[in-house]
Design a protein around this motif. Structure first.
Motif: not given
Length: 247
Positions: A80-94
C-alpha cells in the motif's frame, strides 16, 4: 452521441514491449497525446513516466485534455505504501486520473482487510487532491462471483468513508489489458463482466477497458451505462472504423 468524450485514448506499452528505445517510445506517446488533443478525447491514459511530457504538451496547446495514469501496473501486488508513493508522484507530475490496479490476487486469497485498506487510502489521496480514482479489478482473473464481490467491496468502502459528492469521482474499471489468459479468452471488458460491474458498483461509475474495438461495441457499452471506455484505437472507433489493437 459525442462518443469522443467517453473515450480514454490509451498507450501503456513500455519501450521494451514495442522494441523501441525510450526516445522512440516517447515519440509514440507524443503522437497519441497530439491525436487526443486534435480529436477532443476525454483523456489520454499513459504510463507514469510520461505524465510530465503530456502535461507540457497539453499546456502548450491550450487544451482541456485530461491525463490519466496507472498505479502499480499491471499486477497490483505492491505494498500500500508503494502504491501511495507512486500516486503522489503522478499527482505532482500533473495527472488528473489515478487508475490503481487493485490487489486482486490478495482478494482471491481472502486478504480482504489489505484490499479494503488500499482502496480506502488510494481513494483518499485521490479525493483529497481533487483527482478521479479508478480501481482496476482485472475481470479476466476473476470468476463471476468474484467480480460481484470485489466490485461490491470497492463500492462499500467508498460509500462508508467518503461523502456522496465524491462518488462520481470513483470508478470500478474492468481491466489492465495486460493479463495473460489461456486459450485466447478475452483479457478485457466483456458485456457479461460489465453488466455484473454495473449492477454492483452503483453509485460508483464503471469504465470498460480493453476489448472494445468498434464504434458499435462502444455504443453498446455506453448504452449499458458505462461512463468511460479505455482503448488504444480511440480514433478508429470515433471514426466508425474497426481496430485490431489488443487494448
Amino acid at each position: 452521441m459525442n462518443i469522443n468524450k467517453y473515450l480514454d485514448s490509451t498507450y501503456l506499452k513500455t519501450a521494451n514491449q514495442v522494441g523501441l528505445d525510450e526516445e522512440g517510445n516517447a515519440k509514440v506517446v507524443k503522437g497519441f497525446v497530439q491525436e487526443a488533443i486534435d480529436e477532443h478525447f476525454q483523456l489520454i491514459m499513459i504510463r507514469p513516466n510520461m505524465v510530465s511530457l503530456a502535461r507540457q504538451m497539453i499546456t502548450d496547446a491550450g487544451s482541456d485534455l485530461e491525463i490519466g495514469t496507472v498505479v502499480d501496473f499491471p499486477e497490483g501486488k505492491s505494498t500500500i505504501d508503494d502504491k501511495l508513493v507512486e500516486a503522489k508522484k503522478a499527482i505532482h507530475d500533473g495527472a488528473d486520473d489515478l487508475d490503481f490496479v487493485c490487489n486482486y490476487e490478495a482478494f482471491k486469497k481472502g486478504d480482504i482487510d489489505l484490499v479494503k485498506e488500499e482502496i480506502l487510502k488510494g481513494t483518499q489521496i485521490g479525493i483529497e487532491n481533487n483527482k478521479v480514482v479508478k480501481w482496476i479489478i482485472e475481470v479476466a482473473a476473476l470468476n463471476d462471483k468474484q467480480i460481484i464481490q470485489l466490485t461490491s467491496l470497492i463500492k462499500n468502502v467508498v460509500i462508508s468513508n467518503f461523502k456522496e459528492e465524491s462518488f462520481a469521482s470513483v470508478f470500478v474499471k474492468s481491466s489492465t489489458g495486460f493479463y495473460k489468459t489461456e486459450n485466447n479468452l478475452p483479457n478485457g471488458a466483456t458485456i457479461p463482466s460489465i453488466i455484473l460491474m454495473l449492477e454492483n458498483a452503483t453509485p460508483l461509475l464503471v469504465k470498460a477497458a480493453g476489448g472494445v474495438r468498434t464504434y458499435e461495441e462502444a455504443v453498446e457499452m455506453i448504452n449499458l451505462g458505462v461512463k468511460r471506455i479505455g482503448t488504444s484505437g480511440a480514433k478508429a472507433i470515433a471514426n466508425g472504423e474497426n481496430t485490431n489493437i489488443g487494448y
